[in-house]
Scaffold this motif. Structure first.
Motif, short mmCIF file in Angstrom:
data_model
loop_
_atom_site.label_atom_id
_atom_site.label_comp_id
_atom_site.label_asym_id
_atom_site.label_seq_id
_atom_site.Cartn_x
_atom_site.Cartn_y
_atom_site.Cartn_z
N ALA A 194 -65.10 -82.87 -25.56
CA ALA A 194 -66.51 -82.48 -25.49
C ALA A 194 -66.70 -81.33 -24.50
O ALA A 194 -67.33 -80.32 -24.82
CB ALA A 194 -67.39 -83.67 -25.08
N LEU B 232 -72.31 -91.19 -12.98
CA LEU B 232 -73.22 -90.08 -12.68
C LEU B 232 -74.68 -90.45 -12.87
O LEU B 232 -75.56 -89.81 -12.31
CB LEU B 232 -72.88 -88.86 -13.56
CG LEU B 232 -71.49 -88.26 -13.35
CD1 LEU B 232 -71.21 -87.20 -14.42
CD2 LEU B 232 -71.36 -87.66 -11.95
N LEU C 201 -60.60 -95.76 -24.02
CA LEU C 201 -61.92 -96.42 -24.03
C LEU C 201 -62.92 -95.45 -24.65
O LEU C 201 -63.26 -94.43 -24.04
CB LEU C 201 -62.33 -96.80 -22.61
CG LEU C 201 -61.33 -97.70 -21.86
CD1 LEU C 201 -61.84 -97.99 -20.45
CD2 LEU C 201 -61.07 -99.00 -22.61
N GLN D 63 -56.62 -99.15 -29.30
CA GLN D 63 -55.18 -99.03 -29.04
C GLN D 63 -54.50 -98.40 -30.26
O GLN D 63 -54.84 -98.73 -31.40
CB GLN D 63 -54.58 -100.42 -28.78
CG GLN D 63 -53.08 -100.39 -28.55
CD GLN D 63 -52.55 -101.71 -27.97
OE1 GLN D 63 -53.12 -102.26 -27.04
NE2 GLN D 63 -51.44 -102.19 -28.51
N THR E 155 -64.45 -85.47 -34.02
CA THR E 155 -65.19 -85.13 -35.24
C THR E 155 -66.50 -84.39 -34.93
O THR E 155 -66.93 -83.52 -35.68
CB THR E 155 -65.52 -86.43 -36.00
OG1 THR E 155 -64.30 -87.13 -36.23
CG2 THR E 155 -66.24 -86.17 -37.30
N SER F 288 -59.77 -88.35 -24.95
CA SER F 288 -59.53 -87.41 -26.05
C SER F 288 -58.05 -87.34 -26.42
O SER F 288 -57.70 -87.15 -27.59
CB SER F 288 -60.04 -86.01 -25.67
OG SER F 288 -61.43 -86.07 -25.39
C1 FAD Z 1 -57.79 -95.23 -30.01
C2 FAD Z 1 -58.82 -94.15 -30.26
C3 FAD Z 1 -58.78 -93.44 -31.45
C4 FAD Z 1 -59.74 -92.45 -31.69
N1 FAD Z 1 -59.67 -91.75 -32.84
C5 FAD Z 1 -60.60 -90.78 -33.09
C6 FAD Z 1 -60.54 -90.03 -34.30
O1 FAD Z 1 -59.66 -90.23 -35.13
N2 FAD Z 1 -61.48 -89.08 -34.51
C7 FAD Z 1 -62.48 -88.83 -33.60
O2 FAD Z 1 -63.31 -87.96 -33.84
N3 FAD Z 1 -62.54 -89.52 -32.43
C8 FAD Z 1 -61.64 -90.49 -32.17
N4 FAD Z 1 -61.71 -91.22 -31.02
C9 FAD Z 1 -62.87 -91.02 -30.12
C10 FAD Z 1 -62.65 -89.86 -29.19
O3 FAD Z 1 -61.41 -89.99 -28.54
C11 FAD Z 1 -63.77 -89.81 -28.14
O4 FAD Z 1 -65.03 -89.89 -28.75
C12 FAD Z 1 -63.68 -88.49 -27.38
O5 FAD Z 1 -62.38 -88.30 -26.90
C13 FAD Z 1 -64.68 -88.42 -26.25
O6 FAD Z 1 -64.48 -87.17 -25.64
P1 FAD Z 1 -65.17 -86.78 -24.27
O7 FAD Z 1 -64.74 -85.41 -23.95
O8 FAD Z 1 -66.60 -87.13 -24.36
O9 FAD Z 1 -64.54 -87.84 -23.23
P2 FAD Z 1 -63.14 -87.85 -22.49
O10 FAD Z 1 -62.03 -87.40 -23.35
O11 FAD Z 1 -63.03 -89.20 -21.89
O12 FAD Z 1 -63.32 -86.79 -21.35
C14 FAD Z 1 -64.18 -87.01 -20.26
C15 FAD Z 1 -63.87 -85.98 -19.21
O13 FAD Z 1 -64.80 -86.12 -18.15
C16 FAD Z 1 -64.09 -86.17 -16.92
N5 FAD Z 1 -64.92 -86.84 -15.95
C17 FAD Z 1 -65.52 -88.04 -16.03
N6 FAD Z 1 -66.26 -88.28 -14.91
C18 FAD Z 1 -66.12 -87.18 -14.13
C19 FAD Z 1 -66.64 -86.79 -12.86
N7 FAD Z 1 -67.46 -87.59 -12.16
N8 FAD Z 1 -66.27 -85.59 -12.35
C20 FAD Z 1 -65.45 -84.76 -13.04
N9 FAD Z 1 -64.95 -85.09 -14.23
C21 FAD Z 1 -65.28 -86.26 -14.78
C22 FAD Z 1 -62.80 -86.85 -17.28
O14 FAD Z 1 -61.83 -86.67 -16.29
C23 FAD Z 1 -62.49 -86.11 -18.58
O15 FAD Z 1 -61.97 -84.84 -18.29
C24 FAD Z 1 -60.75 -92.20 -30.73
C25 FAD Z 1 -60.76 -92.89 -29.52
C26 FAD Z 1 -59.80 -93.86 -29.28
C27 FAD Z 1 -59.81 -94.58 -27.97
#
Ligand code: FAD
Length: 318
Positions: free
Chosen positions: A13, A178, A268, A190, A299, A41
């Protein structure tokens, strides 16, 4: 216009949002506690499939934008984006999902493709995002466009606003530290990564058991899933669940029964219904939230990033 933006989060994201805002001319600093391997991710399977994200009409729009952008990356050998046929199977006939209109070549599956015990299927063309290749590529895109990425934690949204007048909250489940958001919760997932015995088709079975089953062939391995465990936060791999995942997947693709296991990973999912894509004026500036994408964060990544850009265009005074 306030063009200086601080993005909290370096998962899919945060990095996608950084690219879109850099392309729109913003000065972008990303602050991330973890990058790559340390993020949810990196655990994602990660194929285009709007799983467990709501509301459906908004999700369909965001997913369509993402699919268009991913499709342009198919030609870049360094991006780690592959096109695959997907087959979703069901015990009995179901209506097409709301997002079918956003999918490519969505249609009913031919009966001869269905394994024993399944009465119905949908087929569509999807993209598989190889996260070990794609996330570093995305970070490189951010830097190539002039953005900066700092590996550090942000203590609070107010602290972030003291650094820059516009803050984008892409912290995933980390958003819980936050702000107080009772809707945001973890859904444990998993996966088991095995050697690829020559598979190319993505399989999805979300409806015939308590857990989603999926097979996602990448270029070097196959990601087998999965589990969907609401409110569970234990990120240590469960070996019994891993064995069960392999058995479920091997029932669909028998070659997987003897495929060498490379690793087991747990993530998670940042689940929230609805996902949070809103702007919030605060003393000292503006916060735009982009989190809560549940099982569909990859996605929805490009669509959500463009929505952030559009929110900024309407919220930040010129
Ligand atoms: C087993 C599994 C399979 C999946 N398969 C799919 C799939 O096939 N297709 C799909 O679209 N999605 C899939 N997903 C879902 C997808 O992984 C998540 O929706 C997505 O990765 C979320 O991305 P994000 O960037 O919001 O969060 P994250 O990847 O968790 O990133 C969060 C970021 O914020 C940072 N952060 C948090 N708090 C702070 C703070 N206070 N200060 C600085 N940095 C901070 C973290 O360090 C990290 O860099 C799957 C998830 C799982 C667990």
């Amino acid at each position: 216009m306030a063009r200086e933006v601080l993005i909290i989060g370096g998962g899919v994201a945060g990095l996608s949002t950084a690219v879109i805002l850099l392309e729109a001319g913003y000065d972008v600093l990303v602050a991330a506690r973890e990058l790559g391997e340390g993020t949810t991710s990196a655990v994602a399977a990660a194929f285009w499939y709007p799983y467990r994200a709501y509301p459906e009409d908004q999700i369909t729009r965001l997913a369509a934008v993402s699919l268009r952008r991913f499709s342009t990356l198919l030609d870049d050998p360094l991006a780690g984006v592959l096109q695959r046929d997907a087959l979703e199977i069901y015990p009995e006939a179901v209506a097409a999902p709301a997002w079918a209109s956003a999918a490519t070549d969505f249609r009913d599956a031919e009966p001869e493709l269905l394994p024993p015990g399944y009465g119905f299927g949908h087929r569509f063309r999807t993209v598989v995002i190889e996260t070990p290749i794609y996330l570093p590529w995305l970070a490189d895109r951010v830097r190539a466009l002039g953005g900066r990425i700092a590996l550090r934690s942000i203590a609070s949204l107010d602290a972030a606003l003291r650094e820059r007048p516009v803050v984008i909250n892409c912290a995933g489940l980390g958003a819980r530290t936050l702000l107080d958001d009772p809707l945001l919760h973890p859904v444990r997932g998993q996966v088991v990564r095995v050697e690829n015995p020559g598979l190319t088709r993505v399989w999805i079975d979300e409806h015939s058991g308590p857990n989603i089953t999926y097979i996602v062939p990448r270029s070097r391995d196959v990601v087998l899933g999965g589990s969907s465990q609401d409110h569970q936060e234990d990120t240590s791999p469960d070996p019994e669940l891993a064995r069960e995942i392999v058995l479920r997947c091997a029932a669909l693709e028998p070659a997987l029964a003897s495929a060498r296991v490379l690793s087991i990973a747990v993530g998670l999912r940042p689940a929230r219904s609805p996902l949070r894509l809103t702007s919030e004026p605060r003393p000292g500036g503006l916060v735009v939230h982009n989190y809560g994408h549940g099982g569909a964060g990859v996605t929805l990544s490009w669509g959500s990033a463009e929505a952030v850009r559009d929110l900024l265009h309407t919220s930040v005074p010129a």
